[in-house]
Design a protein around this motif. Structure first.
Motif, PDB file in Angstrom:
ATOM      1  N   PHE A  24      33.365  40.895  43.760  1.00 27.55           N
ATOM      2  CA  PHE A  24      32.066  40.271  43.525  1.00 27.55           C
ATOM      3  C   PHE A  24      32.129  39.521  42.201  1.00 27.55           C
ATOM      4  O   PHE A  24      32.886  39.874  41.300  1.00 27.55           O
ATOM      5  CB  PHE A  24      30.925  41.300  43.545  1.00 27.55           C
ATOM      6  CG  PHE A  24      31.066  42.406  42.544  1.00 27.55           C
ATOM      7  CD1 PHE A  24      30.496  42.306  41.289  1.00 27.55           C
ATOM      8  CD2 PHE A  24      31.765  43.561  42.865  1.00 27.55           C
ATOM      9  CE1 PHE A  24      30.624  43.329  40.364  1.00 27.55           C
ATOM     10  CE2 PHE A  24      31.901  44.594  41.946  1.00 27.55           C
ATOM     11  CZ  PHE A  24      31.328  44.471  40.694  1.00 27.55           C
ATOM     12  N   PRO A  25      31.357  38.427  42.081  1.00 25.16           N
ATOM     13  CA  PRO A  25      31.425  37.599  40.868  1.00 25.16           C
ATOM     14  C   PRO A  25      30.763  38.279  39.673  1.00 25.16           C
ATOM     15  O   PRO A  25      29.705  38.891  39.800  1.00 25.16           O
ATOM     16  CB  PRO A  25      30.682  36.326  41.266  1.00 25.16           C
ATOM     17  CG  PRO A  25      29.771  36.740  42.365  1.00 25.16           C
ATOM     18  CD  PRO A  25      30.462  37.859  43.075  1.00 25.16           C
ATOM     19  N   LEU A  26      31.412  38.143  38.515  1.00 28.63           N
ATOM     20  CA  LEU A  26      30.844  38.623  37.260  1.00 28.63           C
ATOM     21  C   LEU A  26      30.322  37.478  36.414  1.00 28.63           C
ATOM     22  O   LEU A  26      29.307  37.610  35.734  1.00 28.63           O
ATOM     23  CB  LEU A  26      31.901  39.374  36.441  1.00 28.63           C
ATOM     24  CG  LEU A  26      32.388  40.699  36.978  1.00 28.63           C
ATOM     25  CD1 LEU A  26      33.466  41.259  36.068  1.00 28.63           C
ATOM     26  CD2 LEU A  26      31.243  41.682  37.095  1.00 28.63           C
ATOM     27  N   LYS A  27      31.034  36.344  36.447  1.00 26.64           N
ATOM     28  CA  LYS A  27      30.704  35.236  35.560  1.00 26.64           C
ATOM     29  C   LYS A  27      31.146  33.921  36.202  1.00 26.64           C
ATOM     30  O   LYS A  27      32.225  33.843  36.784  1.00 26.64           O
ATOM     31  CB  LYS A  27      31.440  35.435  34.233  1.00 26.64           C
ATOM     32  CG  LYS A  27      31.104  34.477  33.146  1.00 26.64           C
ATOM     33  CD  LYS A  27      31.867  34.889  31.880  1.00 26.64           C
ATOM     34  CE  LYS A  27      31.552  34.001  30.723  1.00 26.64           C
ATOM     35  NZ  LYS A  27      32.299  34.394  29.521  1.00 26.64           N
ATOM     36  N   VAL A  28      30.301  32.894  36.092  1.00 29.15           N
ATOM     37  CA  VAL A  28      30.627  31.557  36.591  1.00 29.15           C
ATOM     38  C   VAL A  28      30.346  30.562  35.471  1.00 29.15           C
ATOM     39  O   VAL A  28      29.268  30.598  34.873  1.00 29.15           O
ATOM     40  CB  VAL A  28      29.776  31.192  37.840  1.00 29.15           C
ATOM     41  CG1 VAL A  28      30.077  29.784  38.298  1.00 29.15           C
ATOM     42  CG2 VAL A  28      30.009  32.184  38.955  1.00 29.15           C
ATOM     43  N   ASN A  29      31.323  29.697  35.178  1.00 30.51           N
ATOM     44  CA  ASN A  29      31.149  28.635  34.180  1.00 30.51           C
ATOM     45  C   ASN A  29      31.503  27.307  34.806  1.00 30.51           C
ATOM     46  O   ASN A  29      32.482  27.192  35.533  1.00 30.51           O
ATOM     47  CB  ASN A  29      32.070  28.852  32.967  1.00 30.51           C
ATOM     48  CG  ASN A  29      31.568  29.936  32.055  1.00 30.51           C
ATOM     49  OD1 ASN A  29      30.375  30.166  31.942  1.00 30.51           O
ATOM     50  ND2 ASN A  29      32.487  30.613  31.398  1.00 30.51           N
TER      51      ASN A  29
ATOM     52  N   VAL B  20      37.673  15.500  33.529  1.00 28.33           N
ATOM     53  CA  VAL B  20      37.961  16.350  34.677  1.00 28.33           C
ATOM     54  C   VAL B  20      36.980  17.520  34.667  1.00 28.33           C
ATOM     55  O   VAL B  20      36.745  18.132  33.635  1.00 28.33           O
ATOM     56  CB  VAL B  20      39.413  16.873  34.611  1.00 28.33           C
ATOM     57  CG1 VAL B  20      39.686  17.869  35.714  1.00 28.33           C
ATOM     58  CG2 VAL B  20      40.390  15.722  34.658  1.00 28.33           C
ATOM     59  N   ALA B  21      36.395  17.808  35.806  1.00 27.32           N
ATOM     60  CA  ALA B  21      35.467  18.934  35.919  1.00 27.32           C
ATOM     61  C   ALA B  21      36.274  20.216  36.132  1.00 27.32           C
ATOM     62  O   ALA B  21      37.110  20.289  37.029  1.00 27.32           O
ATOM     63  CB  ALA B  21      34.509  18.728  37.079  1.00 27.32           C
ATOM     64  N   ILE B  22      36.021  21.211  35.293  1.00 23.96           N
ATOM     65  CA  ILE B  22      36.706  22.498  35.405  1.00 23.96           C
ATOM     66  C   ILE B  22      35.650  23.583  35.572  1.00 23.96           C
ATOM     67  O   ILE B  22      34.716  23.678  34.782  1.00 23.96           O
ATOM     68  CB  ILE B  22      37.573  22.787  34.160  1.00 23.96           C
ATOM     69  CG1 ILE B  22      38.659  21.729  34.036  1.00 23.96           C
ATOM     70  CG2 ILE B  22      38.160  24.193  34.230  1.00 23.96           C
ATOM     71  CD1 ILE B  22      39.494  21.847  32.787  1.00 23.96           C
ATOM     72  N   GLU B  23      35.810  24.374  36.615  1.00 26.89           N
ATOM     73  CA  GLU B  23      34.930  25.505  36.853  1.00 26.89           C
ATOM     74  C   GLU B  23      35.753  26.781  36.812  1.00 26.89           C
ATOM     75  O   GLU B  23      36.911  26.789  37.243  1.00 26.89           O
ATOM     76  CB  GLU B  23      34.233  25.375  38.205  1.00 26.89           C
ATOM     77  CG  GLU B  23      33.335  24.171  38.315  1.00 26.89           C
ATOM     78  CD  GLU B  23      32.708  24.032  39.676  1.00 26.89           C
ATOM     79  OE1 GLU B  23      33.169  24.682  40.638  1.00 26.89           O
ATOM     80  OE2 GLU B  23      31.743  23.266  39.782  1.00 26.89           O
TER      81      GLU B  23
ATOM     82  N   ALA C 222      35.245  40.830  39.739  1.00 29.24           N
ATOM     83  CA  ALA C 222      35.595  42.246  39.668  1.00 29.24           C
ATOM     84  C   ALA C 222      36.044  42.624  41.078  1.00 29.24           C
ATOM     85  O   ALA C 222      35.520  42.107  42.058  1.00 29.24           O
ATOM     86  CB  ALA C 222      34.402  43.082  39.254  1.00 29.24           C
ATOM     87  N   HIS C 223      37.058  43.489  41.174  1.00 27.75           N
ATOM     88  CA  HIS C 223      37.569  43.842  42.502  1.00 27.75           C
ATOM     89  C   HIS C 223      38.164  45.239  42.489  1.00 27.75           C
ATOM     90  O   HIS C 223      38.381  45.827  41.439  1.00 27.75           O
ATOM     91  CB  HIS C 223      38.622  42.823  42.962  1.00 27.75           C
ATOM     92  CG  HIS C 223      39.805  42.743  42.057  1.00 27.75           C
ATOM     93  ND1 HIS C 223      40.880  43.588  42.161  1.00 27.75           N
ATOM     94  CD2 HIS C 223      40.069  41.929  41.023  1.00 27.75           C
ATOM     95  CE1 HIS C 223      41.766  43.296  41.229  1.00 27.75           C
ATOM     96  NE2 HIS C 223      41.292  42.286  40.527  1.00 27.75           N
ATOM     97  N   GLU C 224      38.452  45.743  43.691  1.00 23.44           N
ATOM     98  CA  GLU C 224      39.038  47.076  43.839  1.00 23.44           C
ATOM     99  C   GLU C 224      40.482  47.027  44.316  1.00 23.44           C
ATOM    100  O   GLU C 224      41.039  48.044  44.686  1.00 23.44           O
ATOM    101  CB  GLU C 224      38.191  47.903  44.806  1.00 23.44           C
ATOM    102  CG  GLU C 224      36.805  48.198  44.277  1.00 23.44           C
ATOM    103  CD  GLU C 224      35.967  49.008  45.251  1.00 23.44           C
ATOM    104  OE1 GLU C 224      36.422  49.283  46.373  1.00 23.44           O
ATOM    105  OE2 GLU C 224      34.835  49.359  44.878  1.00 23.44           O
ATOM    106  N   GLY C 225      41.080  45.865  44.314  1.00 19.39           N
ATOM    107  CA  GLY C 225      42.464  45.749  44.721  1.00 19.39           C
ATOM    108  C   GLY C 225      42.840  44.302  44.963  1.00 19.39           C
ATOM    109  O   GLY C 225      42.021  43.499  45.379  1.00 19.39           O
ATOM    110  N   LEU C 226      44.125  43.963  44.693  1.00 20.24           N
ATOM    111  CA  LEU C 226      44.603  42.613  44.836  1.00 20.24           C
ATOM    112  C   LEU C 226      46.043  42.654  45.323  1.00 20.24           C
ATOM    113  O   LEU C 226      46.870  43.383  44.784  1.00 20.24           O
ATOM    114  CB  LEU C 226      44.545  41.890  43.487  1.00 20.24           C
ATOM    115  CG  LEU C 226      45.163  40.505  43.409  1.00 20.24           C
ATOM    116  CD1 LEU C 226      44.277  39.498  44.110  1.00 20.24           C
ATOM    117  CD2 LEU C 226      45.367  40.094  41.966  1.00 20.24           C
ATOM    118  N   THR C 227      46.340  41.867  46.380  1.00 20.96           N
ATOM    119  CA  THR C 227      47.711  41.716  46.833  1.00 20.96           C
ATOM    120  C   THR C 227      48.009  40.217  46.905  1.00 20.96           C
ATOM    121  O   THR C 227      47.136  39.407  47.169  1.00 20.96           O
ATOM    122  CB  THR C 227      47.942  42.348  48.225  1.00 20.96           C
ATOM    123  OG1 THR C 227      47.051  41.774  49.162  1.00 20.96           O
ATOM    124  CG2 THR C 227      47.751  43.853  48.180  1.00 20.96           C
TER     125      THR C 227
END
Length: 53
Positions: free
Chosen positions: A20-25, A36-39, A44-49
């Motif tokens: 789920f998102p914590l922060k968006v800029n 150039v537009a940079i976002e 936050a997550h419970e696992g990444l592969t």
């Protein structure tokens, strides 16, 4: 989520569990500018592969 190569095919794929998102800029754009537009998105997550295709 995938990083695509120059042909539009997935080169690397990330699989994230229960994220789920914590922060968006976003960049402030000016009508007369040509920057150039940079976002950024912080998750936050419970696992990444990572899968290399």
């Amino acid at each position: 989520m995938s990083l695509l190569d120059e042909n539009g095919e997935p080169a690397v794929t990330w699989k994230v569990k229960n994220a789920f998102p914590l922060k968006v800029n976003a960049t402030d754009l000016k009508a007369e500018g040509n920057e150039v537009a940079i976002e950024t998105l912080e998750l936050a997550h419970e696992g990444l592969t990572i899968e290399n295709n």
